[in-house]
Scaffold this active site. Structure first.
Site, PDB file in Angstrom:
ATOM      1  N   CYS B  28       0.657  -1.384  -0.623  1.00 53.46           N
ATOM      2  CA  CYS B  28      -0.002  -0.447   0.306  1.00 53.46           C
ATOM      3  C   CYS B  28       0.397   1.545   0.331  1.00 53.46           C
ATOM      4  O   CYS B  28       1.807   1.359   0.853  1.00 53.46           O
ATOM      5  CB  CYS B  28      -0.905  -0.944   1.562  1.00 53.46           C
ATOM      6  SG  CYS B  28      -1.619   1.329   2.061  1.00 53.46           S
ATOM      7  N   CYS B  31      -0.355   3.707   2.669  1.00 52.61           N
ATOM      8  CA  CYS B  31       0.472   3.372   3.981  1.00 52.61           C
ATOM      9  C   CYS B  31       2.410   3.642   4.947  1.00 52.61           C
ATOM     10  O   CYS B  31       2.385   4.081   5.107  1.00 52.61           O
ATOM     11  CB  CYS B  31       0.810   1.519   4.318  1.00 52.61           C
ATOM     12  SG  CYS B  31      -1.385   0.968   4.565  1.00 52.61           S
TER      13      CYS B  31
END
Lengths: 626, 102
Positions: B28, B31
């Site tokens: 991600c 993230c």
């Protein structure tokens, strides 16, 4: 693999057109152009290959008539007589594609000249007419203009289905003719996914742009010209958590925002959601209509299955047309209507588009019917569903509603458009119904929207069907390839100035693009990113657009490094699922391709461009100037 | 203070006081960006514990805490969720939530 990026810096189309116009007018001034030897400029403003401009002078003031001869018979001619003058600057509109067009220029005294204007093949992405059933007697001088819902070009079709006008730029959403004869539609300039353009453009049939009205919250879906010329434009505030829930009034001359309506002020956001609703796009406003009699705005909110009417001055809610299921009881009691009349054949509209108020005060819309129910357990598949045009008579005293007309339910899935589309009211009993979002997969109406279907799959078919009905009789039906947002029937010429010279203007302003305040501590690299990323930076006068390809989950950030510090823009490489895609013009085939628009608003000076990809901050060797 | 933990460590830890649990995924982009943001947050609030949890490797814990996506930040007070933030956020928004429970 090699490492490289592509950088382009181009003038705005308005600037390019102004330069070209100045050049051909200078040529005209210097030359001796007469009826027998006119100056002919093909596609003078670059974006309409089916037009030309003819310039010449006459010793005496006289009116000139332009006639583009029909391919077969005289009644197919496109003709227009211009106001008298000695200097004649005549738009030639409605040329046939890939054809040596015969164009007559005739003066009031009968003297004439005949030109041959050869046009080329149109781009492959233009959508062809597959079938048309109408007559020249019915359509007259009108063409059917279809505004795009994807990468197919906006185009206009004559009574035989020939394309007689098109744009090679992908303008957005609805196309309307303004009181001065110019056209209004969304700018083709990308600003934000999924389909937000920088603003609205005002242009003429030649493709000359007079104004671009830029908006901080960008433009989507629809606009409306007020009697004083000011414009209602649908927009949003990207500094909030929601989208497609604002309308602004824009000064026609300055581009300034004069008034803002925020529908969060009059509607709850967490009730009565349609099948496509999410908290971000809770209302999905796709049309605006001003009604002078009631001084009110009627707005279609697809994601609440609701057509709402609000007071123009106060923004207070007057009424809601829609299925009351899921709304708070106190709102149902106060704002909703009870069906009367032939209630057995009454249907509410679902995920509708293009709501309008007729002169009689009735409400019409294109009832897409997507899901055709509020609760999920009752949702219909599109193969079992229908779309239609519908007209409701409303009594705002008794709060009663009667369905007085519909067209389309009887056609079932073959007329089913789960998104986009419009209706037009011409007179009582005379309507257009444009089902422009038809998508079939494996022989059945697909549940995915056309923009999401794989057009290269032979089992997928996109089409658009436009119907006109008068007193129950269909007098026009056209089927084209591809999906089209709306249809609008217009003649090519109008009685005013069909072209005006002078540079166009960029009005209003874009928003400052939000930056990211964390500057990751990452190793700098002089090495360009791998060619696979296909990095493209397009700079123009008021923004830059960054394009790149990234595997999902890549850390990516664009950094503009200036003397006063760095402006960092986070690039989201996560897969983003859009529930609504009313125009797929900016949608990439590969969802790893991402675009980021950075406005130059708030930037000043020269900036070097760097790009973070995971563990490296690459110097791109490019600088931009704001 | 930022520390990576797993389900067992979370279950065994003393949950009194305030802390943040951040669920992330290695696949991600947001993230990864949030990791840099939280580093700055940790400098601003050195005594505030921030625990990171791999979303994909701690399935039972994320389901137990009702975490549906990543990144998700849970602000916890004495073992109870006080608030949550979903998606990538900037420092001021995160600092505001921390200051509300610290």
């Amino acid at each position: 693999m090699s490492n490289r990026i592509t950088y382009t810096c181009e003038d705005h189309l308005i600037t390019k057109q102004a330069k070209a116009e100045k050049a051909f007018l200078e040529t005209f001034e210097k030359g001796d152009y007469t009826l027998g030897n006119p100056l002919v400029i093909e596609n003078p403003y670059f974006i309409n290959p089916l037009c030309a401009l003819v310039l010449f002078t006459t010793p005496q003031e006289t009116a000139a008539t332009v006639t583009v001869r029909g391919k077969l018979v005289e009644r197919e001619d496109v003709t227009h007589t211009f106001a008298p003058g000695k200097v004649h600057r005549l738009p030639v509109l409605g040329l046939y594609e890939d054809f040596a067009n015969t164009v007559d220029i005739t003066l009031a005294d009968g003297t004439s000249t005949t030109l041959t204007i050869k046009t080329g093949k149109l781009p492959a992405r233009v959508s062809r007419c597959r079938h048309i059933s109408t007559s020249k007697d019915y359509l007259g001088d009108d063409l059917m203009f279809l505004s795009t819902a994807g990468k197919n070009s906006p185009a206009a079709y004559d009574y035989k289905g020939n394309i007689r006008w098109m744009l090679t730029v992908n303008t957005m959403f609805d196309l309307k003719r303004a009181e001065n004869g110019n056209l209004l539609t969304g700018s083709p300039r990308f600003c934000r996914m999924p389909y937000n353009a920088t603003g609205l453009i005002e242009f003429d049939m030649l493709g000359k742009i007079y104004k671009e009205y830029r908006l901080p919250g960008n433009y989507h879906h629809d606009q409306w010209e007020m009697e004083d010329g000011n414009l209602l434009i649908l927009t949003q505030d990207f500094h909030t958590d929601t989208v497609e829930d604002q309308c602004v009034l824009v000064d026609r001359n300055t581009g300034d925002i004069l008034k803002t309506w925020d529908f969060k002020d009059c509607l709850p956001q967490d009730v009565a959601g349609s099948g496509s609703q999410d908290p971000h796009d809770w209302f999905h406003n796709n049309s605006v209509w001003y009604d002078k009699k009631t001084n009110s705005l009627t707005l279609s909110g697809r994601h609440q299955d609701a057509i709402i009417n609000i007071d123009y001055e106060t923004g207070e809610l007057n009424w809601i047309v829609g299925d009351p299921e899921g709304w708070p009881q106190e709102m149902v009691d106060k704002y909703f209507f009870t069906p009367v009349g032939d209630v057995d054949n009454f249907d509410w509209q679902y995920e509708q588009h293009a709501a309008l108020i007729t002169p009689e005060g009735d409400v019409m819309c294109f009832d897409n019917g997507q899901y055709r129910a509020k609760s999920k357990e009752n949702h219909l598949k599109n193969k079992d569903n229908f779309s239609r045009g519908v007209r409701y008579r409303i009594d705002t005293e008794k709060m009663e509603i009667e369905q007085v007309w519909q067209y389309g339910k009887e056609r079932g899935q073959e007329f089913m458009s789960p998104y986009i589309c419009n209706v037009e009211y011409y007179a009582d009993g005379h309507y257009m119904i444009h089902s422009g979002g038809i998508g079939f997969e494996n022989g059945y109406a697909a549940d995915s929207l056309g923009a999401f279907l794989d057009k290269s799959d032979p089992k997928v078919e996109l089409r658009s069907t436009t119907v006109e009905e008068k007193d129950g009789i269909v007098l026009y039906e056209m089927e084209t390839e591809g999906n089209f947002y709306r249809a609008e029937k217009l003649p090519l010429y109008h009685d005013g100035d069909n072209v005006t010279f002078g540079p166009g203007r960029l009005l209003g302003k874009l928003d400052v693009t939000p930056t990211f305040d964390t500057d990751p501590d990452i190793e700098e690299s002089e090495e360009l990113p791998d060619e696979w990323h296909n990095i493209i930076i397009e700079e123009d006068e008021d923004r830059l657009v960054f394009h790149g390809k990234f595997e999902r989950g890549t850390l990516a950030m664009l950094c503009l490094v200036g003397e006063e510090g760095s402006h960092n823009y986070f690039i989201n490489t996560a897969a983003v699922r859009h529930l609504a895609m009313c125009s797929g013009a900016f949608l990439e085939d590969d969802d790893r391709d991402v675009k980021l628009n950075v406005s130059k608003e708030g930037l000043k000076g020269r900036y070097t461009v760097k790009l973070i990809i995971n563990d490296k901050k690459h110097h791109l060797g490019v600088s931009i100037h704001a | 203070m930022i520390k990576e933990i797993n389900t067992e460590e979370y279950d065994a830890m003393d949950k009194s006081g305030a802390m943040m649990l951040e669920f992330y995924s290695k696949t991600c982009g947001p993230c990864k960006m949030l990791a840099f943001v939280l580093k700055d947050i940790a400098k601003m609030h050195p005594d505030f514990p921030i625990y990171t949890v791999d979303f994909d490797e701690n399935v039972e814990l994320k389901e137990r805490l009702g975490v549906k996506g990543f990144p998700t930040m849970l602000l916890m007070k004495d073992g109870q969720e006080a608030s949550r933030m979903e998606g990538l956020k900037q420092k001021p928004a995160i600092a505001k939530e921390i200051e509300a429970i610290a």
